[in-house]
Design a protein around this motif. Sequence first.
Motif, mmCIF file in Angstrom:
data_model
loop_
_atom_site.group_PDB
_atom_site.id
_atom_site.type_symbol
_atom_site.label_atom_id
_atom_site.label_comp_id
_atom_site.label_asym_id
_atom_site.label_seq_id
_atom_site.Cartn_x
_atom_site.Cartn_y
_atom_site.Cartn_z
ATOM 1 N N PRO A 199 0.836 -1.207 0.000
ATOM 2 C CA PRO A 199 0.000 0.000 0.000
ATOM 3 C C PRO A 199 0.867 1.252 0.000
ATOM 4 C CG PRO A 199 -0.801 -1.584 1.613
ATOM 5 C CD PRO A 199 0.513 -2.106 1.119
ATOM 6 N N LEU A 204 -1.791 7.660 0.922
ATOM 7 C CA LEU A 204 -2.603 7.772 2.138
ATOM 8 C C LEU A 204 -2.410 9.152 2.772
ATOM 9 C CD1 LEU A 204 -4.510 6.357 4.103
ATOM 10 C CD2 LEU A 204 -2.506 5.480 5.319
ATOM 11 N N GLY A 207 -4.170 14.229 0.986
ATOM 12 C CA GLY A 207 -5.584 14.480 1.265
ATOM 13 C C GLY A 207 -5.983 14.200 2.700
ATOM 14 N N SER A 208 -5.016 13.824 3.550
ATOM 15 C CA SER A 208 -5.362 13.484 4.942
ATOM 16 C C SER A 208 -5.453 14.735 5.824
ATOM 17 C CB SER A 208 -4.341 12.505 5.512
ATOM 18 O OG SER A 208 -3.067 13.118 5.603
ATOM 19 N N LEU A 439 -19.532 16.039 7.279
ATOM 20 C CA LEU A 439 -18.836 14.870 6.740
ATOM 21 C C LEU A 439 -19.759 13.663 6.599
ATOM 22 C CD1 LEU A 439 -16.066 14.213 5.683
ATOM 23 C CD2 LEU A 439 -15.353 13.576 7.988
ATOM 24 N N VAL A 442 -21.376 12.611 3.254
ATOM 25 C CA VAL A 442 -20.661 11.922 2.175
ATOM 26 C C VAL A 442 -19.935 10.664 2.643
ATOM 27 C CG1 VAL A 442 -20.383 13.894 0.637
ATOM 28 C CG2 VAL A 442 -18.714 13.536 2.478
ATOM 29 N N ARG A 443 -19.895 10.437 3.953
ATOM 30 C CA ARG A 443 -19.225 9.254 4.481
ATOM 31 C C ARG A 443 -20.215 8.462 5.315
ATOM 32 N NH1 ARG A 443 -14.283 7.923 2.195
ATOM 33 N NH2 ARG A 443 -12.826 9.649 2.262
ATOM 34 N N GLN A 446 -19.892 3.349 8.499
ATOM 35 C CA GLN A 446 -18.859 2.327 8.317
ATOM 36 C C GLN A 446 -17.559 2.952 7.814
ATOM 37 O OE1 GLN A 446 -20.378 -0.918 5.936
ATOM 38 N NE2 GLN A 446 -21.412 -1.818 7.704
ATOM 39 N N GLU A 447 -17.667 3.858 6.837
ATOM 40 C CA GLU A 447 -16.460 4.502 6.319
ATOM 41 C C GLU A 447 -15.787 5.348 7.397
ATOM 42 O OE1 GLU A 447 -18.400 4.826 1.922
ATOM 43 O OE2 GLU A 447 -17.525 6.638 2.746
ATOM 44 N N VAL A 450 -13.929 3.048 9.671
ATOM 45 C CA VAL A 450 -12.682 2.564 9.063
ATOM 46 C C VAL A 450 -11.626 3.676 9.085
ATOM 47 C CG1 VAL A 450 -11.616 1.761 6.915
ATOM 48 C CG2 VAL A 450 -13.836 0.846 7.624
ATOM 49 N N LEU A 451 -12.042 4.893 8.708
ATOM 50 C CA LEU A 451 -11.101 6.017 8.713
ATOM 51 C C LEU A 451 -10.587 6.298 10.128
ATOM 52 C CD1 LEU A 451 -12.886 8.379 6.160
ATOM 53 C CD2 LEU A 451 -10.662 7.262 5.857
ATOM 54 N N ARG A 453 -10.205 4.051 12.475
ATOM 55 C CA ARG A 453 -9.227 3.011 12.822
ATOM 56 C C ARG A 453 -7.881 3.267 12.141
ATOM 57 N NH1 ARG A 453 -13.594 -0.641 11.804
ATOM 58 N NH2 ARG A 453 -12.440 -1.730 10.166
ATOM 59 N N ILE A 454 -7.930 3.736 10.888
ATOM 60 C CA ILE A 454 -6.675 4.087 10.200
ATOM 61 C C ILE A 454 -6.002 5.251 10.921
ATOM 62 C CG2 ILE A 454 -5.696 5.029 8.055
ATOM 63 C CD1 ILE A 454 -7.933 3.464 6.569
ATOM 64 N N ALA A 457 -4.305 3.926 13.869
ATOM 65 C CA ALA A 457 -3.107 3.154 13.507
ATOM 66 C C ALA A 457 -1.911 4.075 13.247
ATOM 67 C CB ALA A 457 -3.384 2.306 12.261
ATOM 68 N N MET A 458 -2.197 5.253 12.689
ATOM 69 C CA MET A 458 -1.120 6.179 12.343
ATOM 70 C C MET A 458 -0.787 7.099 13.521
ATOM 71 S SD MET A 458 -0.581 5.540 9.023
ATOM 72 C CE MET A 458 0.113 6.976 8.217
ATOM 73 N N VAL B 186 -16.909 -0.269 2.237
ATOM 74 C CA VAL B 186 -16.650 1.150 1.992
ATOM 75 C C VAL B 186 -16.881 1.397 0.514
ATOM 76 C CG1 VAL B 186 -15.072 1.434 3.927
ATOM 77 C CG2 VAL B 186 -14.166 0.821 1.692
ATOM 78 N N ARG B 190 -18.893 8.159 -5.871
ATOM 79 C CA ARG B 190 -19.694 9.288 -6.336
ATOM 80 C C ARG B 190 -19.380 9.672 -7.770
ATOM 81 N NH1 ARG B 190 -19.793 10.299 -0.996
ATOM 82 N NH2 ARG B 190 -17.681 11.104 -1.033
ATOM 83 N N PRO B 199 -8.874 11.110 3.885
ATOM 84 C CA PRO B 199 -7.962 10.169 3.218
ATOM 85 C C PRO B 199 -8.720 9.316 2.212
ATOM 86 C CG PRO B 199 -7.595 10.169 5.587
ATOM 87 C CD PRO B 199 -8.828 10.990 5.347
ATOM 88 N N GLY B 207 -3.048 -1.182 -5.019
ATOM 89 C CA GLY B 207 -1.694 -1.651 -4.733
ATOM 90 C C GLY B 207 -1.577 -2.450 -3.450
ATOM 91 N N ALA B 457 -5.943 -2.412 11.172
ATOM 92 C CA ALA B 457 -7.114 -1.519 11.221
ATOM 93 C C ALA B 457 -8.169 -1.943 10.200
ATOM 94 C CB ALA B 457 -6.686 -0.073 10.956
#
Lengths: 470, 470
Positions: A199, A204, A207-208, A439, A442-443, A446-447, A450-451, A453-454, A457-458, B186, B190, B199, B207, B457
């Motif tokens: 990945p 990643l 855009g964060s 937000l 558009v999210r 579930q999304e 997930v975001l 949790r990411i 993680a970071m 997810v 759109r 993100p 990848g 995650a």
Amino acid sequence: MRGDEQQTHARAAALTTALAGIVGGSHVSDDPTVLARYGTDWTGRWRGRAALAVLPLDAEQTAAVLAACARAGVGVVTQGGNTGLVGAAVPPDGSVVLSTARMTTLDTSRLGDGVLTAGAGVTLAEVQRTAAAAGWSFGVDLAARDSATIGGMVATNAGGVHVVRHGMMRAQLIGVEMALTTGEVVRELRGLDKDNTGPSLTQLACGSEGTLGVVTRAQLRLHRPTGATTVLLVPVDDAGTAAELATRARRGLTGVVALEYVDEGARALVRRHLQLDDPLGEGLGGALLVECEDELEAAVAALGLEPRHANAVRVATDDAARRRLWALRERVPEAVNRQGVPRKLDVALPVAELGGFELWLHARIAHLGAGTGASTTAPTLAVIGHVGDGNLHVNVVGPPGVDEAALDLLEDDTYREAVRRGGSISAEHGVGRAKAHLLALVRTPQELAVLARIGHAMDPTGTLRPRASR
Amino acid sequence: MRGDEQQTHARAAALTTALAGIVGGSHVSDDPTVLARYGTDWTGRWRGRAALAVLPLDAEQTAAVLAACARAGVGVVTQGGNTGLVGAAVPPDGSVVLSTARMTTLDTSRLGDGVLTAGAGVTLAEVQRTAAAAGWSFGVDLAARDSATIGGMVATNAGGVHVVRHGMMRAQLIGVEMALTTGEVVRELRGLDKDNTGPSLTQLACGSEGTLGVVTRAQLRLHRPTGATTVLLVPVDDAGTAAELATRARRGLTGVVALEYVDEGARALVRRHLQLDDPLGEGLGGALLVECEDELEAAVAALGLEPRHANAVRVATDDAARRRLWALRERVPEAVNRQGVPRKLDVALPVAELGGFELWLHARIAHLGAGTGASTTAPTLAVIGHVGDGNLHVNVVGPPGVDEAALDLLEDDTYREAVRRGGSISAEHGVGRAKAHLLALVRTPQELAVLARIGHAMDPTGTLRPRASR
């Protein structure tokens, strides 16, 4: 001094000492005058009083700074050129503002191959100049080029007028170096166009908006410079027509450079405030600006212009004439500012929805003017946008004494309408503070889970996501 | 039957029942004949005996299947067209192979705007046909187009011959739908060119080689079709010269379509096995194939060809002639297969290192031939590649009776050498099973730790990372 205040002061002093040990005493400051520079964005809309400003030199210092703040339980907001429009770079009260201003290295050792490595604090203008001097071109351009920094442009996945040609900031990236609040540094800087080894942390990061780590360097793929271009200014009824023509341009032109829309309201403001000689005359309607490397005949054919339009099209093939036509688009923000302090909304829509959305917007604005509040004059509306990407920038200027709460509601309604039509609450400006409350439009939950949790993680301590009021 | 075997069988039966409840009984199979189809990759190098094959219809079924396998503690490997070269899609013994073959929806409702939404199981060829029929073009092309699926191409960030023009698979994506082992879906669908709302899970999926989730749909940005092209076949001494010319082409040509290298060894194999009339004659050296929309004169000027080269260049401007020149590049894999079963290595290098790397490779191969093992004949070497992207494909065919362990060592040494020169162990083929043991050459322990946390995650049970022997 009460006990808890004493404790707060002691903790702040300890953090200052720790940060000074990492970056040197002259690169940490709690001076209110210094902090004030970081405490407001350029629109003046977002404010915050940081406790400290810190200026690390490189990724290692940045990682150490972040880890120290994480240990101290103090939030960090990263600030580059501070040209954002959604308040993402404005520190909340009591947080640490981390400026990338000292990270200005520019590695030109691979410039021959069209690869440039820039520190986060390098401005877009400097990248553009460096690329041009070596016979290359950088793919992103935007009006804030003299202030906007590469780090911020990565973190926000910056857009601009050439997305239709080269894609957004993400498409220019072949690598990123990023410091995390865990003290870790990730460094995808091999400078290769292809490097499929798991990945992409580079993508990643892009855009964060500074919520996952701090981008400290970026490796950029350069492009061949644009050749001689033809500019056409085409009269159009509305954004829908402009978008249809833009799609034809994307499909038919060999060298599209830009596809920009200016609505009737924006044209009127430019004429009124800047005494600009409108190339399309005093008539009504909007305009589509097409810039391409194609010859005029090929461009007209690709656009499939109806006779009534073809006769009214203005064309430029030399620098002075190109600048005259572009002025109608480029000077809109200046004209809008003369009208008053604008709200700048940024939406993305499917091509087929642009016309309907614009009609809705006019009706909604008229409704506001018909209200029984402090003012019965409708706000001024000026719509411009990168219509080739389905991206509109909606400028709303309220009349003197306008009910700001009504404009807040108008903003939210506008984003809701964009989403209802299959669009998004942000094309290129990002979420930041301004749209955090939207937000969920558009999210999905579930999304968002997930975001989150990411994010954990970071940045397990949540140091890069300090709470701020809207 | 021993107790633990009985338990294993009972668990397998329970999982079969659960999966049948999700996808229907006819879409789960433990038939060895069926499973054998999924158990080997097309190179024949990687093998595994899956316990079950399951074919979900959509994202919801996929998420339910993944969650059921996670609960059962059984690993899952996703398989699309099974055209990968690194064994990533071959299920380890006892795992579940999840095929995307039934996810073949093609949403053309946005085709007018150049946006196409394809199920994971749609082949590249079908996407290309659909795009072409509507006056658009898809940006990625590769030889396995009739089998390779969109889902697999997203998961592996596929490359191919047009990366220099349109970028890799990642650059074609405007959205992805992905199912997770948590049962979550997810859905960034759109269909917008710009959508900066945090993100990008789409770019994170691309990848990830199936280790984070299962891509079930992808939304693709189409491009204008390529116009008439000029093909030049330029004799070059080596990959270094080819790469220098390729950089000039990237900087100077307005419409680069492809920049491909064929080395002397590959040319020789094509002549020997396919009786192909080599357009460059029987001479030594390699060739650079340049395809562009520019006129011949402009192309020659941009390449800055030396007189000794310019005279020897072969040019094609009509279809038949273009095909003749391309055959020298396209038929190399076929010629290599006639020589024997090849090892196909995929490396990326900085442009300045391509020449030196190629020299090293020849020396290393010669050294192998001079060995005292079972064979003293050196393996056959044929190097081709997307040299405009710094990407070489190294084909090594051992003589009969060659010491396979010596070739294993050669492979690893080749990747180590690429990394020593600032390159990567994978340009476009990915890591998979083949290169998992080499990942630490290009990823620091910190990066691997961060990637592991992201993996956790997304897939907390590690269901999508079942262990397989190399």
